[in-house]
Write an enzyme that holds these catalytic residues in place. Structure first.
Site, PDB file in Angstrom:
ATOM      1  N   THR A  33       0.816  -1.213   0.000  1.00  0.00           N
ATOM      2  CA  THR A  33       0.000   0.000   0.000  1.00  0.00           C
ATOM      3  C   THR A  33       0.852   1.267   0.000  1.00  0.00           C
ATOM      4  O   THR A  33       2.038   1.251   0.300  1.00  0.00           O
ATOM      5  CB  THR A  33      -0.938   0.024   1.223  1.00  0.00           C
ATOM      6  OG1 THR A  33      -0.164   0.058   2.410  1.00  0.00           O
ATOM      7  CG2 THR A  33      -1.858  -1.187   1.232  1.00  0.00           C
ATOM      8  N   ASP A  34       0.196   2.368  -0.346  1.00  0.00           N
ATOM      9  CA  ASP A  34       0.869   3.671  -0.338  1.00  0.00           C
ATOM     10  C   ASP A  34       0.469   4.437   0.926  1.00  0.00           C
ATOM     11  O   ASP A  34      -0.171   3.877   1.820  1.00  0.00           O
ATOM     12  CB  ASP A  34       0.547   4.455  -1.614  1.00  0.00           C
ATOM     13  CG  ASP A  34      -0.947   4.743  -1.780  1.00  0.00           C
ATOM     14  OD1 ASP A  34      -1.713   4.617  -0.795  1.00  0.00           O
ATOM     15  OD2 ASP A  34      -1.344   5.097  -2.897  1.00  0.00           O
ATOM     16  N   LEU A  35       0.818   5.700   1.002  1.00  0.00           N
ATOM     17  CA  LEU A  35       0.508   6.502   2.192  1.00  0.00           C
ATOM     18  C   LEU A  35      -0.986   6.650   2.454  1.00  0.00           C
ATOM     19  O   LEU A  35      -1.399   6.878   3.581  1.00  0.00           O
ATOM     20  CB  LEU A  35       1.145   7.886   2.074  1.00  0.00           C
ATOM     21  CG  LEU A  35       2.663   7.926   2.218  1.00  0.00           C
ATOM     22  CD1 LEU A  35       3.187   9.327   1.926  1.00  0.00           C
ATOM     23  CD2 LEU A  35       3.087   7.475   3.607  1.00  0.00           C
TER      24      LEU A  35
END
Length: 130
Positions: A14-16
Site C-alpha cells: 500500500t501507499d501513504l
C-alpha cells in the site's frame, strides 16, 4: 478455462493513503500468470534449459477501476484470449468478492536467449490452450 489465484494485500503493498500502489497490481497479475502456467504443467525453468525459450511481457493495457486496501483478500482471474506461434494474449482481472478492481490485457511473447521471438513448441502451445 479461467485460472483463479488468491492474493492477500499486505502493508508493503500500500501507499501513504492505505490503498494498493498501482504498480503492485502488475506484480499480482505476474504471480497469477506464473501459477497459471505451472498449473498447466509447464515448468518454465525446464523450458528455458531444454529449448532456450522464455516469456516476456510485450504489452500491458490496464484499467484501475477501484482501490484495494490493506488486508483485502483478492482474486486474480486469468483467461487465455489468443494464442499464436510466438505470442500469448491474456485477460487478467483482480476482484475483491464480487467487485472488479483492476482489468488488464497482457501480451506475452516467447523469446530465444538472444532476445528474438521464438515459435513455441507444439506441445507447449497445446498445454497453454488447455
Amino acid at each position: 478455462m479461467m485460472h483463479r489465484f488468491a492474493v492477500r494485500v499486505y502493508y508493503e503493498d500500500t501507499d501513504l493513503a492505505g490503498i494498493v500502489y498501482y504498480a503492485n497490481y502488475l506484480k499480482f497479475i505476474e504471480r497469477a500468470r506464473t501459477e497459471w502456467v505451472r498449473g498447466l504443467g509447464v515448468d518454465q525453468g525446464r523450458l528455458k534449459a531444454e529449448s532456450g525459450i522464455v516469456f516476456a511481457v510485450r504489452r500491458v493495457e490496464a484499467d484501475y477501476l477501484s482501490p484495494a486496501r490493506f488486508d483485502d483478500l483478492l482474486e486474480v482471474r486469468t483467461e487465455l484470449a489468443a494464442l499464436s506461434g510466438a505470442r500469448i494474449e491474456l485477460v487478467q482481472e483482480v476482484w475483491r468478492g464480487d467487485q472488479r478492481l483492476f482489468a488488464a490485457r497482457v501480451g506475452l511473447v516467447a523469446l530465444r536467449e538472444d532476445g528474438r521471438p521464438a515459435r513455441m513448441p507444439e506441445a507447449l502451445r497445446a498445454a497453454l490452450a488447455g
